[in-house]
Design an enzyme around this catalytic site. Sequence first.
Site, PDB file in Angstrom:
ATOM      1  N   THR A 156      92.200  14.693  95.521  1.00 43.58           N
ATOM      2  CA  THR A 156      92.540  14.699  96.946  1.00 43.58           C
ATOM      3  C   THR A 156      94.031  14.623  97.212  1.00 43.58           C
ATOM      4  O   THR A 156      94.480  14.958  98.306  1.00 43.58           O
ATOM      5  CB  THR A 156      91.837  13.537  97.676  1.00 43.58           C
ATOM      6  OG1 THR A 156      92.103  12.318  96.989  1.00 43.58           O
ATOM      7  CG2 THR A 156      90.348  13.741  97.737  1.00 43.58           C
ATOM      8  N   LYS A 163      91.236   6.132  97.896  1.00 38.40           N
ATOM      9  CA  LYS A 163      91.940   7.351  97.490  1.00 38.40           C
ATOM     10  C   LYS A 163      92.246   8.222  98.701  1.00 38.40           C
ATOM     11  O   LYS A 163      93.219   8.983  98.695  1.00 38.40           O
ATOM     12  CB  LYS A 163      91.141   8.107  96.431  1.00 38.40           C
ATOM     13  CG  LYS A 163      89.763   8.599  96.883  1.00 38.40           C
ATOM     14  CD  LYS A 163      89.807   9.969  97.526  1.00 38.40           C
ATOM     15  CE  LYS A 163      88.462  10.329  98.114  1.00 38.40           C
ATOM     16  NZ  LYS A 163      88.460  11.664  98.758  1.00 38.40           N
TER      17      LYS A 163
END
Length: 318
Positions: free
Chosen positions: A240, A183
């Site tokens: 994020t 990620k």
Amino acid sequence: MIGIAGAGAFGTALAVALAKGGREVRLWARDPQQIRLMHETGRNDHALPGVELPQNVSIRAEIGDICGGEALLLAMPMQALGGALDAWPQVGARQPLVACCKGVDLTTLRGPVAVIEARRPEAQAAILTGPSFAADIARGLPTALTLATSGKGEALQELLSTPTLRIYRTDDVIGAELGGALKNVVAIAAGTVIGAGLGDSARAALMTRGYAEMVRLAEALGARAETLAGLSGFGDLVLTCTSSQSRNFRFGVALGTGEAFDPRVTVEGVATARAVVELARGMGIDMPVTAMVNALALGKIALNDAIGQLMSRPLKQE
């Protein structure tokens, strides 16, 4: 007693949350000046400005002082984990060793738990990962994380849970590791899209295709797709890729705008992209978003060329 090796933002935030949850916490810091200031001010303003350290957090300069408790949390950058364990013979199997970092080791192309197991095969190794910013944890804002371990994790789950820190448990270590690592790479790409002024629609498309890459590699390595759909994968990806609190996202924005980025700030996704490109190539897995991030971070391709390559990929069924 819970020991935490690493007085950066995340290690300090965990120390604050666990101490407020009633645990005795010993926090190890490497820098003597940082230790002195924490003793004098009762805060770690270098990492988390303005956050008061509870009375049951003690600051330690010797790594041996934080060993032998109920658990030892290793809160350091992924690329430093193996070297730290090599340098610390005091860290043994008397307590579970919990990695609090995200990434893929550049030398071994393995995740944090595998790095721990290679050096301490007799210890219970685990990883604590998921969608979280240190500032939120330290402020006592509700946060949910994933604890992944191949051993029995119920006692460790209970130990690390607090009224504001909810811990979910899984035995899919590879899935949890890769979700947290990959990620960061996608977050760099998402930041690049925003920095380049391509808009939120492009970011959404990028996140979706990046998530497909995450699942593709994870399943090839034996992980379960549902793990990537949970906190340690999809949850962390959303956080994020959409917040400027993310260092990886901010680094991507800098790539997109052509601005310089502070070299003192650790951006785990850069090293992870390098490692994953090599890993995927060896397995014959197509990961165009990761390859683009790696090429951009290394300065091997111009931004417009990278965007053009992604947009000109062959049309296919989703």
